[in-house]
Write a protein that holds these residues in place. Structure first.
Motif, PDB file in Angstrom:
ATOM      1  N   ARG A  87       0.834  -1.206   0.000  1.00 51.82           N
ATOM      2  CA  ARG A  87       0.000   0.000   0.000  1.00 51.82           C
ATOM      3  C   ARG A  87       0.866   1.253   0.000  1.00 51.82           C
ATOM      4  O   ARG A  87       0.583   2.217  -0.717  1.00 51.82           O
ATOM      5  N   LEU A  91       1.316   4.433  -2.829  1.00 52.75           N
ATOM      6  CA  LEU A  91       1.183   5.840  -2.447  1.00 52.75           C
ATOM      7  C   LEU A  91       2.471   6.635  -2.653  1.00 52.75           C
ATOM      8  O   LEU A  91       2.545   7.806  -2.285  1.00 52.75           O
ATOM      9  N   THR A 270      -6.757  -2.717   8.097  1.00 53.89           N
ATOM     10  CA  THR A 270      -8.201  -2.486   8.038  1.00 53.89           C
ATOM     11  C   THR A 270      -8.898  -2.967   9.290  1.00 53.89           C
ATOM     12  O   THR A 270      -8.897  -4.171   9.600  1.00 53.89           O
ATOM     13  N   ASP A 277      -9.505   5.218   8.400  1.00 55.40           N
ATOM     14  CA  ASP A 277      -8.282   4.730   7.759  1.00 55.40           C
ATOM     15  C   ASP A 277      -7.088   5.314   8.504  1.00 55.40           C
ATOM     16  O   ASP A 277      -6.663   6.437   8.257  1.00 55.40           O
ATOM     17  N   GLU A 280      -3.943   6.361   6.255  1.00 56.91           N
ATOM     18  CA  GLU A 280      -4.111   7.633   5.556  1.00 56.91           C
ATOM     19  C   GLU A 280      -3.952   8.807   6.520  1.00 56.91           C
ATOM     20  O   GLU A 280      -3.252   9.782   6.225  1.00 56.91           O
ATOM     21  N   ALA A 281      -4.585   8.695   7.698  1.00 54.58           N
ATOM     22  CA  ALA A 281      -4.475   9.758   8.700  1.00 54.58           C
ATOM     23  C   ALA A 281      -3.034   9.911   9.186  1.00 54.58           C
ATOM     24  O   ALA A 281      -2.555  11.025   9.426  1.00 54.58           O
ATOM     25  N   LEU A 283      -0.259   9.300   7.500  1.00 57.45           N
ATOM     26  CA  LEU A 283       0.577   9.939   6.486  1.00 57.45           C
ATOM     27  C   LEU A 283       0.334  11.451   6.447  1.00 57.45           C
ATOM     28  O   LEU A 283       1.279  12.228   6.256  1.00 57.45           O
ATOM     29  N   ILE A 284      -0.914  11.855   6.643  1.00 56.42           N
ATOM     30  CA  ILE A 284      -1.210  13.294   6.700  1.00 56.42           C
ATOM     31  C   ILE A 284      -0.481  13.912   7.889  1.00 56.42           C
ATOM     32  O   ILE A 284       0.144  14.979   7.778  1.00 56.42           O
TER      33      ILE A 284
END
Length: 300
Positions: A87, A91, A270, A277, A280-281, A283-284
């Motif tokens: 994943r 990205l 997951t 997620d 995703e959070a 990486l932000i």
């Protein structure tokens, strides 16, 4: 060449083609031999391995060392290792998946330090040889799950001690740390008993309990840390993450906890019981961090 030789070559190149097809490459990160092994002992498949994943278009300057969990009794290479690397690869992030040695008294001179030796060796390898793999990132962090989260937190708090021997100076401090439902403490009542027994047991020396309770090893330049945990985790209580977060707060270290109310333990990427997620959070959050820090002298 005999038939057996042909068969070996075919198998080798078949595995190589599979690796290349998914963008995965095994790298030899112990070129001078594995540390801390007893002589003439059959270790079976308990051998450290490191797998490199390079994105087709790397446009991020962060590199991840991924450490799967397994209670120091196995290594969950699929859903907490290769799946995560794939994943991240999609990205635009380069990563390495570490299969570390399980601590076994009969195989090692000191089983307690075998996993951290593998983690430090892998981190040093990435920093020293990443250019061979075309890595453009200059920030290398660690992402660990469960007992792999314990190993990742050990890497993130024991970096001023070299477990890999003397030699030229090496930066053994990760630039950032991501700990997913991690085992943090060895303290009775909060730890994961299987991880504790496998790493420092079955008879516990209180000095080892303190040494590997990583909430007690946090300091002023412990890396910025992203924690993920479910409140209903009955295998590794969320108290582990809360202890580490409090220690980070006490030293003013940037951190956050992505908290699920439901999800239990071992959900990997997951959480099927609750939306959200975390990767995703994370990486932000990570892209918003300033990761500059002074370098510590490493004790050998």
């Amino acid at each position: 060449m005999c038939y057996t030789g042909y068969k070996f070559v075919i198998i080798f190149f078949s595995l190589l083609m599979i690796d290349l097809a998914i963008g995965q490459e095994r790298v030899d990160f112990y070129p001078n031999g594995i540390l801390n092994m007893k002589q003439s002992v059959d270790v079976g498949d308990n051998i450290p391995e490191l797998f490199f994943y390079k994105p087709t278009h790397q446009d991020k300057n962060k590199v991840f060392l991924i450490i799967p969990g397994g209670g120091y009794a196995r290594v969950a290479m699929s859903h907490e290792g290769h799946d995560v690397a794939k994943r991240l690869k999609d990205l635009g992030y380069a990563s390495y998946v570490l299969r570390y040695r399980l601590p076994v008294d009969s195989q090692m001179l000191d089983k307690r330090i075998a996993p951290i030796q593998d983690a430090q060796t892998a981190l040093a390898y990435i920093r020293e040889h990443g250019d061979r793999h075309g890595i453009t990132g200059n920030k290398v962090g660690v992402l660990g799950f469960s007992a792999g989260g314990h190993l990742a937190s050990t890497l993130s708090t024991h970096f001023n001690i070299s477990y890999i021997g003397e030699g030229e100076y090496r930066n053994l401090r990760p630039d950032f740390s991501v700990l997913v439902y991690p085992v943090i403490t060895m303290s009775e009542g909060t730890t994961h008993l299987g991880s504790k027994k496998n790493l420092i047991g079955p008879v516990f020396d209180e000095r080892d309990v303190l040494r590997f309770s990583n909430e007690k090893q946090v300091g002023s330049i412990t890396p910025a840390t992203y924690l993920v945990h479910a409140a209903d985790d009955k295998v590794v209580p969320i108290a582990n993450s809360l202890l580490y977060q409090k220690a980070l707060d006490d030293f003013g270290i940037s951190n956050t906890l992505y908290r699920y109310e439901e999800g239990g333990h071992g959900f990997g990427l997951t959480n099927k019981k609750e939306s959200g997620d975390w990767l995703e959070a994370m990486l932000i959050w990570l892209e918003g961090q300033s990761l500059e820090v002074k370098t510590l002298e490493v004790k050998k």
